[in-house]
Write a protein that holds these residues in place. Structure first.
Motif, short mmCIF file in Angstrom:
data_model
loop_
_atom_site.label_atom_id
_atom_site.label_comp_id
_atom_site.label_asym_id
_atom_site.label_seq_id
_atom_site.Cartn_x
_atom_site.Cartn_y
_atom_site.Cartn_z
N SER A 1 20.29 -3.68 15.21
CA SER A 1 20.37 -2.42 15.96
C SER A 1 21.32 -2.77 17.16
N THR A 2 21.47 -3.69 17.67
CA THR A 2 22.16 -4.04 18.95
C THR A 2 23.59 -3.51 18.64
N LYS A 3 24.15 -4.19 17.35
CA LYS A 3 25.37 -3.67 16.93
C LYS A 3 25.38 -2.13 16.95
N ALA A 4 24.32 -1.54 16.03
CA ALA A 4 24.57 0.10 15.74
C ALA A 4 24.69 0.93 17.06
N ASP A 5 23.54 0.33 18.05
CA ASP A 5 23.47 1.06 19.26
C ASP A 5 24.61 0.93 20.08
N PHE A 6 25.51 0.04 20.09
CA PHE A 6 26.45 -0.44 20.80
C PHE A 6 27.63 0.59 20.07
N MET A 7 27.83 0.65 18.99
CA MET A 7 28.71 1.56 18.32
C MET A 7 28.71 2.91 18.78
N ILE A 8 27.40 3.32 18.53
CA ILE A 8 26.74 4.69 18.63
C ILE A 8 27.11 5.17 20.15
N ASN A 9 26.70 4.25 21.09
CA ASN A 9 26.87 4.62 22.50
C ASN A 9 28.35 4.36 23.07
N ALA A 10 29.04 3.78 22.25
CA ALA A 10 30.23 3.36 22.73
C ALA A 10 31.52 4.49 22.34
N VAL A 11 31.26 5.24 21.34
CA VAL A 11 32.09 6.21 20.93
C VAL A 11 32.29 7.41 22.01
N GLY A 12 31.25 7.87 22.59
CA GLY A 12 31.36 8.85 23.59
C GLY A 12 32.28 8.42 24.71
N PRO A 13 31.74 7.33 25.65
CA PRO A 13 32.73 6.83 26.70
C PRO A 13 34.10 6.88 26.33
N ALA A 14 34.58 6.31 25.01
CA ALA A 14 35.89 5.92 24.42
C ALA A 14 36.68 7.30 24.42
N VAL A 15 36.20 8.32 23.83
CA VAL A 15 36.79 9.51 23.94
C VAL A 15 36.82 10.39 25.21
N ARG A 16 35.74 10.03 26.03
CA ARG A 16 36.00 10.53 27.37
C ARG A 16 36.78 10.08 28.00
N PHE A 17 37.22 8.84 27.88
CA PHE A 17 38.09 8.08 28.56
C PHE A 17 39.47 8.65 28.23
N ILE A 18 39.70 8.69 26.83
CA ILE A 18 41.03 9.40 26.53
C ILE A 18 41.11 10.77 27.01
N GLY A 19 40.15 11.57 27.06
CA GLY A 19 40.24 12.85 27.73
C GLY A 19 40.56 12.73 29.37
N ARG A 20 40.09 11.64 30.13
CA ARG A 20 40.27 11.69 31.43
C ARG A 20 41.87 11.43 31.49
N LEU A 21 42.39 10.43 30.57
CA LEU A 21 43.63 10.30 30.49
C LEU A 21 44.54 11.33 30.16
N ALA A 22 44.20 12.22 29.47
CA ALA A 22 44.72 13.49 29.25
C ALA A 22 44.97 14.33 30.42
N GLN A 23 43.74 14.32 31.21
CA GLN A 23 43.71 15.17 32.44
C GLN A 23 44.59 14.79 33.28
N ILE A 24 44.78 13.45 33.44
CA ILE A 24 45.75 12.81 34.52
C ILE A 24 46.94 13.11 34.26
N VAL A 25 47.54 13.00 32.84
CA VAL A 25 48.84 13.34 32.22
C VAL A 25 48.91 14.86 32.73
N ILE A 26 48.32 15.68 32.10
CA ILE A 26 48.19 17.41 32.48
C ILE A 26 48.37 17.50 33.96
N ALA A 27 47.52 16.81 34.75
CA ALA A 27 47.54 16.94 36.25
C ALA A 27 48.89 16.66 36.80
N LEU A 28 49.45 15.69 36.36
CA LEU A 28 50.81 15.18 36.76
C LEU A 28 52.17 16.17 36.36
N VAL A 29 52.02 16.71 35.54
CA VAL A 29 52.86 17.48 34.67
C VAL A 29 52.48 18.92 35.33
#
Length: 603
Positions: free
Chosen positions: A260-288
């Motif tokens: 359960s620890t492993k499953a909960d980590f992976m379930i809850n990690a995907v959201g922050p990982a995707v949002r981190f990529i989204g924030r990187l996209a916003q930074i690049v788009i903001a600069l351009v």
């Protein structure tokens, strides 16, 4: 019952489009609601896309007036002509979008709940038409799960998942289209990071699927261990297995915690990982975007509107994979419901005007004529069973365990349909009778007594709800029930249930005997009716039964052969067939299977 919501979350339907078409057919009366929902989604997507796009004009107009006021060192005031009309239109666009969203949500909830109710009613009707063979082959929890968990999951997914899917598709298409109009360069940057986030989501989701599946296996194991430990607690204590049983549960709990620890980590990690990529996209788009803004290739209004569209497009894309999983699971649930609805039904009763009728007074002559039967077509059980029970006779059915004694009674009551031959009651073929009318002629006392949730009086009057209290008490006295009922807190108004521990198994059986006595049927069926009572009470019940059976045909399934020595006809069964029949004296004199079985009880 298993936790269907967890276990089936990753299930997929066998035939997606066939299930969708059938759901569409089931919702035939609500198609117009779907059309309005689809139209509302289209208009919502249009207004939801138009609002951020129009905000670019609002911001540019405000920014222009602010710059003019600042250059002239004047105060900027918003009036109807001075940005007020533009702001009002912007507000009305959002109001229209919200109105169409509310409309589609209301209608979709209505469609889902109406379909849920329609299928639930169909299941209720279906269960009344299913043969007992279906219930013998399916666990109660499995059937209940289809009528509750599966339908609830389907309804919830229609209200949320399907609506979210359609809205997300409309929103993403509209947002990306306008983004291309604003800036092809920035849109390509956004799509690159979006593809990257979807790739990460897919990889993590695949791994999460495996881990959650393993977790569910351990949930099933620990649930089984706990249930087994609770149900078998007396045996566990009797054999001093408390420590071993506790160790098994603790071991399973430890594995469950680890997985359960492993499953909960992976379930809850995907959201922050995707949002981190989204924030990187916003930074690049903001600069351009800032470089384009400084160069004069983009206005302030378009710049801020583009970031609104980034949010409008990225959030639905992030949720699409989870929405697809939810919808697939819901379609799998719908398939299970349809599997239940497609189960073969028992043969329908003949129409009232064509059904065979019994004579006005039922004498109780029962005849089996060359009856053949098998629980499965390739494994016949009864090959050629024939006998006749004359009115008023006491027929005893004996044999070893699994000999077919209860099967014979099930055929008599038409719980199962015979494969050949015929069974008659007073000369009328029971297969041509209405089942309800047939079963009204029988009173059954089973070895496994069953009480319904209600008062003692209601349980006694189950087969005769119009009975008066005096009639109920009289039946209770005849069944030796009255003496212990009066010791209960509220007497005959004491509430009981089948799993109540305040009433013993023997007392439950006495109550079911009183139930049959009150019903006063033409034919009695007693399946080891006194197996759970003491010898003294058995003698008293025997006297009451003798009085009740006088003048009535009765079938008695007995293991203690000493209780049926006075039977008019004894049927000895083995592997579904009658191998001997006659009176007690005749069968003893024959020195066959009955004699061996009878003498073995006194060895």
């Amino acid at each position: 019952m298993r936790d269907v919501d967890d276990e089936d979350e990753d299930e997929k339907p066998r035939d997606t489009w066939a299930t969708v078409r059938r759901l569409w057919s089931e919702a035939a009366g609500d198609h117009w609601r779907f059309y309005i929902v689809f139209a509302s989604i289209v208009f919502y997507a249009i207004f939801n896309t138009a609002a951020p796009a129009y905000s670019a004009r609002v911001i540019d107009e405000l920014w222009g007036h602010i710059q003019v006021a600042f250059a002239n060192n004047a105060t900027f005031n918003i009036t109807w002509e001075n940005c007020g009309r533009t702001i009002f239109i912007y507000f009305m666009i959002w109001t229209a979008a919200a109105s169409f969203y509310a409309l589609q949500s209301f209608l979709m909830s209505s469609v889902a709940e109406r379909l849920n109710l329609r299928l639930r009613n169909r299941i209720a009707q279906k269960l009344n038409r299913l043969p007992l063979a279906f219930f013998d082959a399916h666990r109660p929890g499995e059937v209940v799960s289809r009528a509750t968990n599966d339908l609830d999951k389907m309804s919830e997914s229609m209200q949320r998942g399907l609506l979210q899917l359609l809205v997300s598709i409309g929103t993403v298409v509209g947002a990306v289209s306008v983004m291309f109009v604003f800036s092809v360069q920035l849109t390509l940057v956004f799509l690159f990071f979006t593809a990257l986030s979807l790739l990460v989501t897919k990889v993590v989701s695949r791994r999460t699927h495996d881990v959650t599946g393993e977790r569910q296996e351990w949930v099933s194991k620990i649930t089984s261990a706990v249930e087994e430990g609770y149900s078998g607690r007396l045996v566990i204590r009797a054999f001093n297995r408390e420590r071993q049983s506790s160790a098994e549960v603790h071991e399973a709990s430890g594995e469950l915690a680890r997985v359960s620890t492993k499953a909960d980590f992976m379930i809850n990690a995907v959201g922050p990982a995707v949002r981190f990529i989204g924030r990187l996209a916003q930074i690049v788009i903001a600069l351009v975007g800032c470089s384009m803004l400084v160069a004069g290739h983009m206005t302030v209004g378009v710049f801020q509107a583009f970031f609104q569209f980034i949010y409008e497009a990225s959030e639905p894309m992030t949720q699409l994979s989870f929405t697809f999983n939810s919808l697939q699971s819901a379609l799998a649930s719908a398939e299970r419901v349809f599997d239940l609805l497609d189960e073969p039904e028992m043969e329908a009763d003949p129409l009232p005007d064509k059904a065979a009728k019994l004579p006005g007074r039922v004498e109780g002559r029962v005849s089996f004529e060359h009856v053949r039967f098998g629980y499965s077509p390739d494994k016949p059980l009864m090959r050629d069973v024939s006998f006749t029970a004359e009115p008023g006779q006491k027929i005893a059915v004996v044999g070893t365990t699994g000999a077919g004694k209860t099967t014979l009674i099930n055929l008599l009551m038409r719980f199962y349909e015979i494969d050949g031959g015929r069974i008659t009651l007073d000369g009328v073929d029971t297969s041509r009778m209405d089942r309800g009318e047939l079963r009204q002629q029988f009173g059954m006392v089973l070895q496994d007594a069953w009480l319904f949730d209600g008062t003692i009086a209601e349980n006694i009057a189950y087969g005769c709800p119009e009975a008066t209290r005096d009639e109920i008490v009289a039946a209770a006295r005849a069944a030796q029930v009255d003496f212990f009922v009066r010791t209960m807190p509220q007497g005959y108004d004491t509430r009981v249930a089948n799993d109540a521990e305040s009433i013993s198994q023997g007392q439950r059986q006495l109550l079911t005997i009183a139930r049959v006595l009150l019903n006063n049927p033409a034919i009695l069926i007693l399946d080891e009716a006194t197996s759970s009572v003491d010898t003294r009470t058995e003698l008293a019940i025997g006297r009451a039964m003798d009085a009740l059976m006088r003048g009535r045909t009765s079938f008695v399934i007995a293991h203690r052969l000493s209780t049926i020595v006075d039977a008019d006809l004894i049927l000895v069964m083995d592997h579904g067939n009658i191998i001997e029949q006659g009176t007690h004296k005749e069968l003893l004199a024959a020195e066959g299977a009955y004699a061996d079985l009878y003498l073995s009880q006194f060895a």
